[in-house]
Design a protein around this motif. Structure first.
Motif, PDB file in Angstrom:
ATOM      1  N   UNK A  52      47.792  29.717  46.920  1.00 53.67           N
ATOM      2  CA  UNK A  52      46.444  30.170  47.208  1.00 53.67           C
ATOM      3  C   UNK A  52      46.412  31.699  47.120  1.00 53.67           C
ATOM      4  N   UNK A  53      45.342  32.272  46.567  1.00 56.21           N
ATOM      5  CA  UNK A  53      45.268  33.735  46.491  1.00 56.21           C
ATOM      6  C   UNK A  53      45.246  34.347  47.878  1.00 56.21           C
ATOM      7  N   UNK A  54      45.959  35.436  48.092  1.00 55.62           N
ATOM      8  CA  UNK A  54      45.950  36.092  49.407  1.00 55.62           C
ATOM      9  C   UNK A  54      44.581  36.712  49.689  1.00 55.62           C
ATOM     10  N   UNK A  55      44.284  36.999  50.946  1.00 57.84           N
ATOM     11  CA  UNK A  55      42.985  37.603  51.295  1.00 57.84           C
ATOM     12  C   UNK A  55      42.743  38.896  50.522  1.00 57.84           C
ATOM     13  N   UNK A  56      41.515  39.075  50.098  1.00 55.18           N
ATOM     14  CA  UNK A  56      41.152  40.259  49.319  1.00 55.18           C
ATOM     15  C   UNK A  56      41.443  41.529  50.112  1.00 55.18           C
ATOM     16  N   UNK A  57      41.997  42.523  49.417  1.00 54.21           N
ATOM     17  CA  UNK A  57      42.333  43.834  49.976  1.00 54.21           C
ATOM     18  C   UNK A  57      43.512  43.799  50.956  1.00 54.21           C
ATOM     19  N   UNK A  58      44.149  42.654  51.108  1.00 54.66           N
ATOM     20  CA  UNK A  58      45.326  42.587  51.976  1.00 54.66           C
ATOM     21  C   UNK A  58      46.521  43.189  51.243  1.00 54.66           C
ATOM     22  N   UNK A  59      47.577  43.609  51.977  1.00 51.48           N
ATOM     23  CA  UNK A  59      48.773  44.117  51.309  1.00 51.48           C
ATOM     24  C   UNK A  59      49.352  43.125  50.303  1.00 51.48           C
ATOM     25  N   UNK A  60      49.287  41.817  50.624  1.00 50.78           N
ATOM     26  CA  UNK A  60      49.804  40.801  49.705  1.00 50.78           C
ATOM     27  C   UNK A  60      48.985  40.764  48.415  1.00 50.78           C
ATOM     28  N   UNK A  61      47.667  40.919  48.531  1.00 51.67           N
ATOM     29  CA  UNK A  61      46.804  40.918  47.354  1.00 51.67           C
ATOM     30  C   UNK A  61      47.062  42.152  46.496  1.00 51.67           C
ATOM     31  N   UNK A  62      47.261  43.291  47.139  1.00 50.11           N
ATOM     32  CA  UNK A  62      47.536  44.522  46.403  1.00 50.11           C
ATOM     33  C   UNK A  62      48.875  44.430  45.677  1.00 50.11           C
TER      34      UNK A  62
END
Length: 249
Positions: A52-62
Motif C-alpha cells: 500500500x502507498x505510504x501516507x502522502x508527505x510522510x518520510x516513507x513516501x518521500x
C-alpha cells in the motif's frame, strides 16, 4: 541533539570537509567529475516495494519517491541510487591553500555544507567537521541556502528514472538491504560517461535486482517471501558491500 544556527556560521577554509569522504553528486555533476578524469562510485540500496502507498508527505513516501521499481524474483523492490565521488586523503579539487580549484562549479552538496538535504536547517555541529570558531561568526541571514536546499530535494526525485537507465546500461543488478548498508560499485570515468551517453533502453521494461543481506535471519525471510537475494560479495572486482558504519558522513 544540540543544534546550531546558520546565522552564526561561517567557513574558515580549514579544508576538513574536503577530506576522506564520499561526495554526493547529481547526475550532471557526476559527469563533470568523470570528465575531469575521476571515477564515480554508485551506491545502491533497497527494500520491498510496499503493498500500500505510504501516507502522502510522510518520510516513507518521500523515500519511495527517490527510488525506482524493480523485480526481485517473485517480489518487487524499491531501489535507491546515489552517485558519489570517492576519494581518500583529500578531494582532487582541494588546492594546497585549502581553496577549491572548481569553486564556481563546485557540487551542490559543497554549496550546502554544513546543511544536509535530509536534515535541513537542523544542524548538529558534532556531526560536522567544522572547527568551533566556524559556529561563532557575526550574525547573518541564511536565506541563500533555502533555494539550494529546495534544488537538492527536487533533484533527488527528478533524476530517479535517469539513474534507473544508468544502472541498466552498466549492468548493475544488486542492492543492499536498506537497513544494512549499500552496495558500492566503482565505475571508471570513461565507462561512466559512455553509459550516460548511451541510448535509453525500451520504456516499460522492468529491471531485475537481487537484494544483498548479511543477516542470516533476514536471508531466510527473503527466501520465504520469494525475493531474489544473496550474501555480500567478496571484496574486489569493483563491487563491495558497505555496512552503514563504513560510510563516512
Amino acid at each position: 541533539m544540540a543544534t546550531a544556527s546558520l546565522r552564526h556560521f561561517g567557513c574558515t577554509q580549514c579544508g576538513k570537509c574536503c577530506q576522506g569522504w564520499r561526495l554526493r553528486l547529481g547526475l550532471e555533476e557526476a559527469q563533470a567529475w568523470a570528465r575531469r578524469g575521476h571515477g564515480v562510485e554508485i551506491l545502491l540500496s533497497g527494500g520491498l516495494w510496499p503493498d500500500q502507498p505510504p501516507p502522502e508527505h510522510s518520510p516513507a513516501a518521500e523515500m519511495l519517491a527517490r527510488c525506482f521499481r524493480a523485480s526481485a524474483g517473485g517480489a518487487e523492490v524499491a531501489v535507491h541510487v546515489t552517485l558519489v565521488g570517492a576519494f581518500g586523503e583529500s578531494c582532487p579539487n582541494l588546492r594546497a591553500d585549502k581553496g577549491c580549484a572548481i569553486y564556481a562549479e563546485r557540487p551542490l552538496v559543497c554549496r550546502l555544507y554544513p546543511v544536509k538535504p535530509e536534515t535541513g536547517l537542523q544542524i548538529d555541529p558534532l556531526t560536522r567537521r567544522c572547527p568551533p570558531e566556524a559556529w561563532a561568526m557575526p550574525e547573518r541571514e541564511p536565506e541563500a541556502v533555502l533555494p539550494l536546499l529546495a534544488e537538492a530535494r527536487r533533484r533527488a526525485t527528478a533524476e530517479v528514472e535517469a539513474l534507473a537507465r544508468l544502472c541498466r546500461q552498466l549492468g548493475l543488478d544488486r542492492c543492499a538491504l536498506l537497513a544494512e548498508g549499500v552496495v558500492a560499485c566503482h565505475i571508471e570515468a570513461e565507462r561512466f560517461l559512455a553509459a550516460c551517453g548511451a541510448a535509453a533502453p525500451e520504456a516499460g521494461t522492468r529491471q531485475h535486482f537481487r537484494l544483498i543481506s548479511g543477516n542470516s535471519e533476514t536471508i531466510a525471510e527473503l527466501g520465504r517471501l520469494g525475493v531474489a537475494h544473496e550474501v555480500p560479495p567478496p571484496a574486489g572486482g569493483g563491487l563491495a558491500f558497505l555496512p552503514f558504519g563504513a560510510l563516512a558522513a
